[in-house]
Design an enzyme around this catalytic site. Sequence first.
Site, PDB file in Angstrom:
ATOM      1  N   GLY A  80     -67.395   1.280   8.285  1.00 37.65           N
ATOM      2  CA  GLY A  80     -66.122   0.598   8.061  1.00 37.65           C
ATOM      3  C   GLY A  80     -66.345  -0.813   7.562  1.00 37.65           C
ATOM      4  N   GLY A  95     -67.347  -5.864  14.911  1.00 38.58           N
ATOM      5  CA  GLY A  95     -67.839  -5.164  16.101  1.00 38.58           C
ATOM      6  C   GLY A  95     -69.226  -5.643  16.511  1.00 38.58           C
ATOM      7  CD  GLU A 101     -71.873  -2.649  11.223  1.00 42.65           C
ATOM      8  OE1 GLU A 101     -71.115  -2.026  11.959  1.00 42.65           O
ATOM      9  OE2 GLU A 101     -71.567  -3.725  10.689  1.00 42.65           O
TER      10      GLU A 101
HETATM   11  C1  5RP Z   1     -68.662  -3.523  13.090  1.00 42.14           C
HETATM   12  C2  5RP Z   1     -68.018  -3.487  11.764  1.00 42.14           C
HETATM   13  C3  5RP Z   1     -66.863  -2.581  11.578  1.00 42.14           C
HETATM   14  O1  5RP Z   1     -67.133  -1.723  10.520  1.00 42.14           O
HETATM   15  C4  5RP Z   1     -65.629  -3.384  11.285  1.00 42.14           C
HETATM   16  O2  5RP Z   1     -65.429  -4.319  12.316  1.00 42.14           O
HETATM   17  C5  5RP Z   1     -64.385  -2.493  11.138  1.00 42.14           C
HETATM   18  O3  5RP Z   1     -64.055  -1.939  12.366  1.00 42.14           O
HETATM   19  P1  5RP Z   1     -62.817  -0.968  12.563  1.00 42.14           P
HETATM   20  O4  5RP Z   1     -63.144   0.301  11.846  1.00 42.14           O
HETATM   21  O5  5RP Z   1     -62.733  -0.788  14.058  1.00 42.14           O
HETATM   22  O6  5RP Z   1     -61.581  -1.644  12.015  1.00 42.14           O
HETATM   23  O7  5RP Z   1     -68.393  -4.171  10.836  1.00 42.14           O
HETATM   24  O8  5RP Z   1     -69.655  -4.508  13.174  1.00 42.14           O
END
Ligand code: 5RP
Length: 221
Positions: A80, A95, A101
């Site tokens: 995401g 997150g 990532e």
């Molecule tokens: C985690 C991320 C996620 O991909 C980003 O925060 C999006 O999160 P969500 O799908 O819950 O909206 O980079 O580090």
Amino acid sequence: MSEAKRLAGEKAIDFVEDGMIVGVGTGSTVAYFIDALASIKHRIRGTVSSSEQSTQRLRAHGIEVLDLNSAGPLALYVDGADECDPGKRLIKGGGAALTREKIIAEASDRFVCIIDPAKRVDVLGKFPLPVEVIPMARSLVAREILRLTGGGQPVWRQDASGNGVLTDNGNVILDVHGLAIDDPLSLESTLNQIPGVVSVGLFARRAADVVIIGGEPPQLL
Ligand code: 5RP
């Protein structure tokens, strides 16, 4: 909004091919992808996970999680984002999983990013830019970010109890507010040079290859 996330997550299954080892990101949109992946888990060789959170969800579905060092280069990474611009450049790290990532995105031939429509922006930066930092360098890095961005306001990320958030790597996060990022590639490179910075949540050097925007039907960028 979670309906759009679900539609994006499920659409990403179209990119999974038989025998693949699939890189798996982190977050609520990815959770839908993992749940959908469970139904075809017999067709893949396994996954490489970007966080403890995703590892738990994958294992709960009986999906194998491999170490990146033994998996080698990956054909596909699905993750995401917090923001996505028209050049498929991203802000990630909401997150706190940005470093792993970034590593998996770099190791992958194809990065498929799954978002809901609210994540689309013309210019990155409204979402505070996450920067993962070695704990002892927190103040130094904050001062340098202030100086180098001329307006960016770094804020130490805390949890609901007021404790500093620690990443899976044992580091802290500075969220940089107040940026309008007109040159993401340059800012990514500049911030990466500050001693103590582990990684920057700008994915410009390694942007997404495909973006799936959840909807009926999902749209592809
Ligand atoms: C985690 C991320 C996620 O991909 C980003 O925060 C999006 O999160 P969500 O799908 O819950 O909206 O980079 O580090």
